[in-house]
Design an enzyme around this catalytic site. Structure first.
Site, PDB file in Angstrom:
ATOM      1  N   TYR A 118       5.840  -8.817   8.358  1.00 35.19           N
ATOM      2  CA  TYR A 118       5.608  -7.375   8.491  1.00 35.19           C
ATOM      3  C   TYR A 118       5.778  -6.955   9.950  1.00 35.19           C
ATOM      4  O   TYR A 118       5.533  -7.737  10.883  1.00 35.19           O
ATOM      5  CB  TYR A 118       4.186  -7.003   8.074  1.00 35.19           C
ATOM      6  CG  TYR A 118       3.811  -7.316   6.653  1.00 35.19           C
ATOM      7  CD1 TYR A 118       3.960  -6.363   5.640  1.00 35.19           C
ATOM      8  CD2 TYR A 118       3.278  -8.558   6.310  1.00 35.19           C
ATOM      9  CE1 TYR A 118       3.599  -6.644   4.335  1.00 35.19           C
ATOM     10  CE2 TYR A 118       2.918  -8.846   5.000  1.00 35.19           C
ATOM     11  CZ  TYR A 118       3.075  -7.888   4.019  1.00 35.19           C
ATOM     12  OH  TYR A 118       2.714  -8.180   2.721  1.00 35.19           O
ATOM     13  N   ASP A 160       0.838  -1.200   0.000  1.00 40.84           N
ATOM     14  CA  ASP A 160       0.000   0.000   0.000  1.00 40.84           C
ATOM     15  C   ASP A 160       0.875   1.254   0.000  1.00 40.84           C
ATOM     16  O   ASP A 160       2.021   1.217   0.481  1.00 40.84           O
ATOM     17  CB  ASP A 160      -0.901   0.018   1.238  1.00 40.84           C
ATOM     18  CG  ASP A 160      -1.947  -1.084   1.193  1.00 40.84           C
ATOM     19  OD1 ASP A 160      -2.350  -1.476   0.086  1.00 40.84           O
ATOM     20  OD2 ASP A 160      -2.357  -1.548   2.283  1.00 40.84           O
ATOM     21  N   ARG A 196      -4.101  -4.861   7.048  1.00 43.16           N
ATOM     22  CA  ARG A 196      -5.103  -3.880   7.511  1.00 43.16           C
ATOM     23  C   ARG A 196      -6.347  -4.583   8.041  1.00 43.16           C
ATOM     24  O   ARG A 196      -6.890  -4.224   9.096  1.00 43.16           O
ATOM     25  CB  ARG A 196      -5.499  -2.952   6.360  1.00 43.16           C
ATOM     26  CG  ARG A 196      -4.443  -1.950   5.965  1.00 43.16           C
ATOM     27  CD  ARG A 196      -4.916  -1.104   4.802  1.00 43.16           C
ATOM     28  NE  ARG A 196      -4.906  -1.823   3.533  1.00 43.16           N
ATOM     29  CZ  ARG A 196      -5.842  -1.742   2.595  1.00 43.16           C
ATOM     30  NH1 ARG A 196      -6.910  -0.982   2.806  1.00 43.16           N
ATOM     31  NH2 ARG A 196      -5.731  -2.400   1.469  1.00 43.16           N
ATOM     32  N   ASP A 233      -6.548   2.103   7.464  1.00 49.08           N
ATOM     33  CA  ASP A 233      -5.222   2.654   7.737  1.00 49.08           C
ATOM     34  C   ASP A 233      -5.343   4.169   7.831  1.00 49.08           C
ATOM     35  O   ASP A 233      -6.451   4.721   7.825  1.00 49.08           O
ATOM     36  CB  ASP A 233      -4.197   2.217   6.688  1.00 49.08           C
ATOM     37  CG  ASP A 233      -4.538   2.686   5.276  1.00 49.08           C
ATOM     38  OD1 ASP A 233      -5.402   3.579   5.118  1.00 49.08           O
ATOM     39  OD2 ASP A 233      -3.944   2.162   4.315  1.00 49.08           O
TER      40      ASP A 233
END
Length: 331
Positions: A170, A142, A278, A184
């Site tokens: 991550y 993203d 997310r 987000d």
């Protein structure tokens, strides 16, 4: 002399005509036949076929099957490639014919932006038109996210599918009690809920509950197409579209209250291809009775590739420009 069995064309395959096993010394039956791949052998009950002749017929049929069968699919051959790690480029331009480059994507850039920037820089270095240079990435990040983007150039773009299938790792931060449409920080907060009840024990229990295989519904702000329309286009119009869940796997997950902000939760997660972090953050918050959105996300690794071995994009672009200048000076 025995009468020669008749041969006739047939489109069925019928094995019931063989009596007993191949160890029999003859084939005899009231009206027996053996059909195979367009050929039918038939003999009368009064005129059995000697074993030698029956073996000959069966051998011919077996050969016919081998000649007309579809060959087994061969495993896909992946092209050889050159990995180009920092801090310097390899001499010459041959490496770029099939190259894999690890890039630390800057915040605010789309994955497409990174590929386009590299393609343009390569077009100047290689003295080719940009549209003729193949560049692709092995897993979207993203715009808000930073970290590892595996980029393939030239023939190595055939590796994208296999590289994309690798598990990802991550790190990031989620903010409890505040929800956003995009899940987000790219969109403003539109929902709030109490979060003070979330304890360290709550975080530990939630992390444990989300380990393993599970179904995940993709977020509305995503590039998935439904009925020919990108979900993020529908989301920006204020529309909510029904999405099919996807099977994902969370291999490991660690949650920890942020030292700087009690409303923040830091995490490290290892997950399968196709996982939306997310959505995972939002689902974790819902499990703890609140809402949340991501305020930071960084991809640390993808398969065997680690962000520690990645180029900073400005450095890579600068070196490609210097390479062009050196090449021109030598000419």
């Amino acid at each position: 002399m025995l009468a020669r069995p008749s041969l006739r064309l047939h489109h069925a395959v019928h094995a019931g005509s063989l009596r007993g096993s191949l160890g029999l010394t003859s084939l005899a039956a009231p009206g027996p036949c053996f059909h195979h791949h367009g050929i039918s052998l038939e003999a009368s009950a009064s005129q059995p076929i000697p074993m030698a002749r029956s073996k000959l017929r069966l051998h011919a049929m077996s050969s016919s099957l081998a000649q007309n069968s579809v060959p087994a699919s061969q495993p896909r051959q992946l092209p050889p490639h050159t990995s180009i790690p920092p801090p310097s480029l390899p001499p010459g331009i041959a490496a770029w014919e099939s190259a894999v480059v690890l890039i630390d994507k800057p915040q605010g850039w789309t994955s497409f932006d990174v590929c386009a920037k590299l393609r343009f820089a390569l077009s100047r270095t290689l003295d080719k038109k940009a549209r003729t240079i193949k560049v692709g990435h092995a897993g979207t990040l993203d715009p808000m996210a930073t970290g590892l983007l595996v980029v393939c150039v030239g023939r190595a773009t055939k590796l994208v599918e296999s590289l994309m299938a690798a598990s990802k790792r991550y790190s990031g931060t989620m903010r409890l009690g505040e929800g956003t449409p995009s899940l987000d920080a790219e969109t403003p907060v539109h929902e709030t809920k109490p979060w003070q009840h979330v304890t360290e024990a709550s975080l530990e229990a939630a992390a444990e509950a989300f380990l393993g295989e599970q179904e995940q519904i993709p977020p509305m702000y995503s590039a998935i197409s439904v009925d020919g329309q990108r979900l993020y286009d529908s989301a920006r119009k204020g529309l909510e579209v029904e999405r099919k869940s996807r099977r994902i796997t969370v291999h490991s997950l660690r949650l920890q209250r942020s030292a700087e902000d009690p409303q923040g939760v830091d995490f490290v997660v290892s997950c399968s291809k196709g996982t939306y972090v997310r959505s995972l953050a939002a689902d974790l918050a819902a499990h703890m009775g609140t809402v949340a959105h991501l305020t930071a996300l960084r991809r640390l690794s993808s398969g065997e590739h680690d962000v520690a071995a990645a180029w900073q994009l400005p450095d890579l672009i600068s070196q490609l420009g210097d390479f062009k200048k050196e090449d021109a000076a030598q000419a």
